[in-house]
Design a protein around this motif. Sequence first.
Motif, PDB file in Angstrom:
ATOM      1  N   GLY A  97       5.398 -17.058  -8.556  1.00 30.09           N
ATOM      2  CA  GLY A  97       4.794 -16.006  -7.759  1.00 30.09           C
ATOM      3  C   GLY A  97       5.575 -14.715  -7.718  1.00 30.09           C
ATOM      4  N   SER A  98       6.767 -14.691  -8.279  1.00 34.44           N
ATOM      5  CA  SER A  98       7.563 -13.467  -8.228  1.00 34.44           C
ATOM      6  C   SER A  98       6.898 -12.377  -9.066  1.00 34.44           C
ATOM      7  CB  SER A  98       8.981 -13.722  -8.731  1.00 34.44           C
ATOM      8  OG  SER A  98       8.970 -13.997 -10.108  1.00 34.44           O
ATOM      9  N   THR A  99       6.991 -11.160  -8.592  1.00 37.77           N
ATOM     10  CA  THR A  99       6.352 -10.040  -9.263  1.00 37.77           C
ATOM     11  C   THR A  99       6.908  -9.848 -10.665  1.00 37.77           C
ATOM     12  OG1 THR A  99       6.122  -8.999  -7.102  1.00 37.77           O
ATOM     13  CG2 THR A  99       5.759  -7.620  -9.016  1.00 37.77           C
TER      14      THR A  99
ATOM     15  N   ARG B 134      -0.361  -3.210 -14.717  1.00 36.96           N
ATOM     16  CA  ARG B 134      -0.132  -1.873 -14.168  1.00 36.96           C
ATOM     17  C   ARG B 134      -0.145  -1.916 -12.648  1.00 36.96           C
ATOM     18  NH1 ARG B 134       2.750   1.577 -15.816  1.00 36.96           N
ATOM     19  NH2 ARG B 134       3.432   1.625 -13.700  1.00 36.96           N
ATOM     20  N   SER B 135      -1.070  -2.696 -12.063  1.00 38.10           N
ATOM     21  CA  SER B 135      -1.140  -2.821 -10.610  1.00 38.10           C
ATOM     22  C   SER B 135       0.133  -3.442 -10.054  1.00 38.10           C
ATOM     23  CB  SER B 135      -2.337  -3.669 -10.200  1.00 38.10           C
ATOM     24  OG  SER B 135      -3.534  -3.054 -10.574  1.00 38.10           O
ATOM     25  N   LEU B 136       0.623  -4.485 -10.722  1.00 38.21           N
ATOM     26  CA  LEU B 136       1.864  -5.121 -10.269  1.00 38.21           C
ATOM     27  C   LEU B 136       3.055  -4.177 -10.407  1.00 38.21           C
ATOM     28  CD1 LEU B 136       1.537  -8.767 -11.600  1.00 38.21           C
ATOM     29  CD2 LEU B 136       1.607  -8.031  -9.227  1.00 38.21           C
ATOM     30  N   LEU B 137       3.077  -3.407 -11.494  1.00 37.56           N
ATOM     31  CA  LEU B 137       4.172  -2.441 -11.668  1.00 37.56           C
ATOM     32  C   LEU B 137       4.118  -1.352 -10.604  1.00 37.56           C
ATOM     33  CD1 LEU B 137       4.217  -2.131 -15.546  1.00 37.56           C
ATOM     34  CD2 LEU B 137       6.084  -2.955 -14.125  1.00 37.56           C
ATOM     35  N   ASP B 138       2.919  -0.891 -10.267  1.00 35.30           N
ATOM     36  CA  ASP B 138       2.781   0.113  -9.208  1.00 35.30           C
ATOM     37  C   ASP B 138       3.244  -0.451  -7.860  1.00 35.30           C
ATOM     38  OD1 ASP B 138       1.797   1.944 -11.002  1.00 35.30           O
ATOM     39  OD2 ASP B 138      -0.310   1.622 -10.462  1.00 35.30           O
ATOM     40  N   TYR B 139       2.858  -1.696  -7.584  1.00 37.65           N
ATOM     41  CA  TYR B 139       3.288  -2.345  -6.343  1.00 37.65           C
ATOM     42  C   TYR B 139       4.808  -2.445  -6.285  1.00 37.65           C
ATOM     43  CZ  TYR B 139       4.537  -6.243  -3.309  1.00 37.65           C
ATOM     44  OH  TYR B 139       5.144  -7.033  -2.373  1.00 37.65           O
TER      45      TYR B 139
ATOM     46  N   LYS C 136       7.488  -0.835  -3.662  1.00 32.74           N
ATOM     47  CA  LYS C 136       8.256  -1.784  -2.853  1.00 32.74           C
ATOM     48  C   LYS C 136       9.768  -1.628  -3.068  1.00 32.74           C
ATOM     49  CE  LYS C 136       7.649  -5.440  -0.206  1.00 32.74           C
ATOM     50  NZ  LYS C 136       7.151  -5.291   1.125  1.00 32.74           N
ATOM     51  N   ASP C 137      10.185  -1.608  -4.343  1.00 36.79           N
ATOM     52  CA  ASP C 137      11.617  -1.557  -4.650  1.00 36.79           C
ATOM     53  C   ASP C 137      11.804  -0.905  -6.016  1.00 36.79           C
ATOM     54  OD1 ASP C 137      14.314  -1.906  -4.928  1.00 36.79           O
ATOM     55  OD2 ASP C 137      14.292  -4.081  -4.726  1.00 36.79           O
TER      56      ASP C 137
ATOM     57  N   ALA D  93      14.543  -1.982 -13.413  1.00 38.35           N
ATOM     58  CA  ALA D  93      15.188  -3.076 -14.135  1.00 38.35           C
ATOM     59  C   ALA D  93      14.194  -3.823 -15.015  1.00 38.35           C
ATOM     60  CB  ALA D  93      15.854  -4.034 -13.154  1.00 38.35           C
ATOM     61  N   ILE D  94      13.012  -4.141 -14.478  1.00 34.18           N
ATOM     62  CA  ILE D  94      12.039  -4.916 -15.258  1.00 34.18           C
ATOM     63  C   ILE D  94      11.455  -4.065 -16.382  1.00 34.18           C
ATOM     64  CG2 ILE D  94       9.996  -4.496 -13.825  1.00 34.18           C
ATOM     65  CD1 ILE D  94      10.853  -7.855 -15.353  1.00 34.18           C
TER      66      ILE D  94
END
Length: 89
Positions: free
Chosen positions: A23-25, A64-69, A73-74, A80-81
């Motif tokens: 579940g980690s982004t 892209r949505s996960l990267l924007d989130y 968030k951090d 890093a990713i």
Amino acid sequence: MYLAPEKKQEIFAKHGKSKTDTGSTEGQIALFTYRIEHLTKHLKNNQKDFNTERSLVRLVGKRRSLLDYLMKKDIMRYRAIVKELGLRK
């Protein structure tokens, strides 16, 4: 299937917190990136496979949505990713 459970665990172990933490982004982004690369190779050989093309576009949107989130968030984890996976906007 093209993605064996061992490969999936390897991706999550490398980019996530553990091999079972699905579940980690960062782990999800890495998994989507692997799947996007696989579908891109498939589409180079099969240009008229429109279902795969649609799946690829959906995966890119999800990533892209996960990267924007993650960026909201951090920002340090985001940078890093992106650097680790070699992504660019």
